[in-house]
Scaffold this motif. Structure first.
Motif, short mmCIF file in Angstrom:
data_model
loop_
_atom_site.label_atom_id
_atom_site.label_comp_id
_atom_site.label_asym_id
_atom_site.label_seq_id
_atom_site.Cartn_x
_atom_site.Cartn_y
_atom_site.Cartn_z
N TRP A 123 -5.14 4.13 -6.30
CA TRP A 123 -6.16 5.18 -6.32
C TRP A 123 -7.19 4.91 -7.41
O TRP A 123 -8.08 5.72 -7.64
CB TRP A 123 -5.50 6.54 -6.53
N CYS A 124 -7.07 3.76 -8.04
CA CYS A 124 -8.01 3.31 -9.08
C CYS A 124 -8.12 4.31 -10.22
O CYS A 124 -9.22 4.65 -10.68
CB CYS A 124 -9.39 3.03 -8.46
N THR A 171 0.81 -1.22 0.00
CA THR A 171 0.00 0.00 0.00
C THR A 171 0.85 1.27 0.00
O THR A 171 0.32 2.37 0.17
CB THR A 171 -0.94 0.03 1.22
N ASN A 197 -5.90 4.40 3.11
CA ASN A 197 -7.18 4.07 3.73
C ASN A 197 -8.26 3.81 2.69
O ASN A 197 -9.45 3.87 3.01
CB ASN A 197 -7.60 5.22 4.65
N GLY A 198 -7.83 3.56 1.46
CA GLY A 198 -8.79 3.31 0.40
C GLY A 198 -8.55 4.23 -0.78
O GLY A 198 -7.97 5.31 -0.64
N PHE A 199 -9.03 3.81 -1.96
CA PHE A 199 -8.76 4.56 -3.19
C PHE A 199 -9.36 5.96 -3.18
O PHE A 199 -8.86 6.86 -3.86
CB PHE A 199 -9.29 3.78 -4.40
N ASP A 200 -10.41 6.16 -2.39
CA ASP A 200 -11.11 7.44 -2.39
C ASP A 200 -10.89 8.24 -1.12
O ASP A 200 -11.59 9.22 -0.85
CB ASP A 200 -12.60 7.21 -2.60
N LYS A 201 -9.88 7.85 -0.32
CA LYS A 201 -9.59 8.55 0.94
C LYS A 201 -8.22 9.23 0.85
O LYS A 201 -7.23 8.59 0.50
CB LYS A 201 -9.58 7.57 2.12
N GLY A 236 -11.97 -6.44 -5.43
CA GLY A 236 -12.17 -5.16 -4.76
C GLY A 236 -11.59 -4.00 -5.56
O GLY A 236 -12.16 -2.91 -5.59
N GLY A 267 -13.40 -0.49 -7.29
CA GLY A 267 -12.92 0.89 -7.24
C GLY A 267 -12.81 1.49 -8.63
O GLY A 267 -13.17 2.66 -8.84
N ASN A 275 -8.52 -5.18 -1.85
CA ASN A 275 -8.59 -4.10 -2.84
C ASN A 275 -7.26 -3.71 -3.46
O ASN A 275 -7.22 -2.80 -4.31
CB ASN A 275 -9.24 -2.85 -2.24
#
Length: 804
Positions: free
Chosen positions: A440-441, A65, A256-260, A408, A412, A360
């Protein structure tokens, strides 16, 4: 009467098959000096490259990550769609030069870069000559070992990365009390700070870029000795006169995720790292080790392979074994050849298990492992073949857990891909993804207006990926996953492409794509123009055809009515055409390839990993297309880059030519020296490095996975026929078995339809067979030149419908 006899013969060979696979281990008689000699360890998130030096043991650390960048801007490329009609206008006027030029206006920003987490150095403070050095990676237990003698004392180090307990552990011991004297240093190539306190090193830092806009990390190294004394100073720990010592490494990032946003909305990486460090006190080293082996082997041990019937003692270091494999002057004995071929197969399984377990975040171009601040091609997700190839062995090689990160990730992509569809292509239905991505997709085209359209402007990545997810359903038979996740992703992709297709100006009853490219390949027109942008490219239409056909099957599986509009567009797709040399045309016209031996063979997607070339040939009872695909492979030749070689193994196997598939597999196992080695005996033309990493070159992990998948494809092939009321799964045993593998056995290989197969064969004929079904399924099984239909019941109870 013949049907009854066949049923009896089938019953007679159903038996428990226990493949007698030899111990799978890579071993060497010297430390690694280059990345391509190091031993990779990974728990699916945290990775290590172990060099195993006696005076300085360098261990590169990675976290899957740990990337540059931040969430994509949903407004990136807004308004660029206005150029699409202009490009089409140029194309339909056969003005390809202008079309190539205009494509640069439909490019966006570059993807993020995968970066190394840090470097741990274990410095041996003892002096004296070293002898009897040994270094090993045991695939059966996912343990690495180092041993050597110094001053008459035997020293050993053992390493593992555990998924269950989210840590890396190193145990150092000697056969003489108080003999361990060492210093531990922790550093990084990215911005960082290190602090030493008591028995612990703590490093905090962030990826390249602004501190307020980057992913942050906290790495904690704990040193737990038995006996001796530890002194903490600045960024090092010094241990003297210890009997043995254990080192634990944990890490957490703010991703913390592709959209965070990694800072504003980032994960509590310091708290998470501290909690992980506290967990190292919950078990002893041996308990962590036992827990690791048990969890790992629950998946790894599902598949065992034995090629040939001669025993090999593994008495050659792996680098020498690899060198001699393709040597004409010092060829390997047959048993040694079969061992290396098996080892490479299982190494691919080991790698995927070790790098694809994080929700993800799928395996990237490097898998998980890189020592480079900026990896080749940013270490990103290249979706015009490489990411897909990473997951080819996941299902057939019985590791379905490893594909979950990809599922996952595609979810995204579907979210960001809606913005790309609107901003770059003017389509407000569905989603799409281009050829490069990151955690970040990212889905928009790359290139920043400066790069070639042959890779930058291709928008079929999402469609190819959802086809792979549909294939996962065929293996898993997970109807809930299909309904809730896979089908919605497929539907979103198909909606985009139903809008993207345009009328063929030459034949108004046909549909084509425009603009179109064939990934990374270039053409020469009949008028001599050398370009990349065209219309109606075969690869585009192959992926879309596969998508629409898979959508038909998915809808039927879910009890949905046929989509008449999509079906109409499927039948209107511009058909395959055969060139003047008998090959399958890659372009709308019978143009020449600029490089006839080009590494990409994207127009053969319908043969492998797709299925529809065989389906169309069967429906029309015409093998012309398959013959043209074969001729294309002959034209391209047998020499290529690592990942392309992996693909060609599978293509030849799908054509049923086991000997040619094996020849390509041999090419994949040709030795190449590390990139930094330039000695007199250096070999810089080959496809596998000393540590069995794939050579593009440089290192890309996809070729490893293509090779593992290729072995599966030579041994078992499967497909589904949904023309009847209930699906029938066609299983073909030993469909492309090379002559040199005339004898062997495999346990645990998977097929579409949710079947697990154990079988043994002698003289290229199946002699024992066991089939276990995950669900009730109708099967048409072919082996030993015979075929029979049967009904298999959930849990392995086999009933033969042909006997009724």
């Amino acid at each position: 009467m013949k049907r009854i006899l066949f049923c009896i013969s089938l019953l007679a060979i159903v038996a428990s098959v226990k493949a007698q696979q030899p111990a799978m281990r890579l071993w060497y008689n010297q430390p690694a000096h280059f990345f391509e000699e190091s031993l990779p360890l990974g728990n699916g998130k945290l990775g290590a490259l172990v060099y195993g030096g006696t005076q300085k043991d360098t261990i590169y650390l990675n976290d899957i990550t740990y990337w540059t960048g931040k969430p994509v801007d949903p407004n990136e490329g807004l308004g660029k769609a206005k150029w699409i009609p202009e490009i089409r206008k140029a194309l339909f006027a056969e003005d390809y030069r202008t079309a190539d030029s205009l494509q640069h206006f439909v490019q966006g920003e570059q993807s993020a870069s995968y970066q190394p987490l840090g470097t741990l150095n274990i410095i041996n403070l003892n002096t004296g000559a070293v002898s009897n050095y040994y270094r090993e990676l045991n695939l059966d237990s996912a343990l690495a070992h180092i041993s050597y003698q110094q001053n008459g004392i035997q020293f050993t180090r053992e390493y593992f990365a555990t998924h269950r307990d989210s840590l890396i552990a190193i145990h150092i011991k000697a056969n003489q009390a108080g003999a361990i004297n060492l210093r531990i240093q922790l550093t990084a190539q990215t911005p960082h700070k290190v602090k030493a306190t008591n028995n612990q090193l703590t490093m905090t830092g962030h990826t390249t870029g602004s501190e307020t806009e980057s992913v942050h990390a906290c790495t904690i190294v704990r040193l737990l000795p038995q006996g001796g004394k530890v002194i903490a100073s600045d960024s090092t720990l010094t241990l003297t006169n210890a009997d043995n010592a254990t080192i634990y490494i944990v890490n957490a990032t703010s991703f913390n995720g592709f959209d965070k946003h990694p800072v504003k909305d980032g994960a509590s990486y310091i708290d998470n790292a501290v909690n992980a460090a506290w967990h190292t006190q919950n078990f002893t080293y041996n308990e962590f080790k036992d827990r690791h082996i048990k969890e790992y082997q629950q998946i790894y041990n599902r598949v065992k392979l034995q090629l040939g019937n001669k025993e090999y003692t593994n008495n050659l270091p792996t680098d020498q074994l690899l060198r001699r494999y393709s040597s004409s002057t010092a060829p390997l004995p047959e048993a040694a050849q079969r061992y290396l071929e098996t080892l490479y197969f299982q190494f691919g399984r080991y790698l995927l298990l070790s790098c694809s377990r994080t929700p993800n975040i799928p395996a990237n171009l490097q898998g998980l492992w890189t020592p480079h601040l900026f990896s080749p091609w940013r270490g990103n997700y290249t979706m015009n073949i490489n990411l897909e190839e990473n997951y080819w062995p996941a299902d057939p090689a019985n590791m379905s857990e490893t594909i979950q990160p990809l599922i996952g990730f595609v979810k995204g992509l579907s979210a960001t891909g809606k913005h790309t569809a609107r901003n770059f292509y003017g389509i407000n239905e569905g989603w799409c993804a281009a050829h490069n991505s990151d955690p970040w997709c990212k889905t928009s085209p790359v290139g920043e207006g400066k790069e070639s359209p042959e890779w930058a402007n291709w928008n079929l990545g999402g469609a190819w990926l959802v086809n792979a997810l549909w294939d996962h359903y065929l293996y898993s038979q997970d109807k809930q996953l299909l309904q809730n996740t896979i089908y919605p992703l497929m539907e979103g992709s198909s909606k985009f492409f139903q809008q993207w297709l345009v009328t063929n100006p030459n034949k108004p009853n046909e549909l084509i794509t425009a603009p179109s490219t064939s990934p990374e390949n270039e053409y020469v027109t009949d008028k001599g123009y050398h370009g990349t942008t065209c219309y109606g490219g075969t690869a585009d239409l192959a992926i879309i055809r596969e998508l629409f056909m898979n959508m038909q099957q998915a809808r039927k599986s879910l009890g949905l009515k046929p989509d008449k509009e999509m079906d109409d567009k499927l039948h209107r797709l511009h058909p395959y055409t055969v060139g003047s040399q008998g090959d399958l045309n890659e372009w709308y016209y019978d143009w020449k390839d600029y490089d006839i031996h080009h590494r990409h063979q994207s127009h053969l997607i319908g043969l492998y990993p797709g299925m529809h070339l065989q389906v169309l040939s069967k429906q029309t009872k015409d093998s012309t297309i398959l013959a043209a695909a074969r001729q294309t492979l002959i034209q391209k030749g047998d020499e290529s880059t690592g990942w392309s070689t992996g693909w060609r193994i599978n293509l030849w196997a799908r054509l049923g030519d086991g000997n040619h598939a094996y020849k390509i597999y041999q090419n994949l196992l040709s030795y190449v020296s590390p990139e930094g080695y330039h000695g007199k005996d250096a070999v810089h033309h080959g496809e596998t490095y000393p540590n069995l990493f794939d050579a593009h070159p440089p290192f890309q992990i996809d070729g490893n996975f293509g090779g593992t998948a290729g072995v599966c494809e030579m041994l078992v092939q499967s497909s589904v026929d949904m023309t009847a009321k209930k699906p029938v799964y066609n299983i073909h045993l030993l469909p492309a078995l090379p002559d040199v593998w005339a004898n062997g056995e495999i346990k645990g290989i998977r097929t579409r339809g949710g079947l697990t197969i154990d079988m043994k064969w002698e003289n290229k004929l199946v002699t024992s067979l066991q089939i276990k079904a995950d669900t009730d399924v109708d099967v048409n099984i072919t082996y030993n030149n015979k075929s029979s239909k049967m009904k298999l019941r959930k849990g392995g109870i086999i009933k033969f419908s042909s006997c009724k």
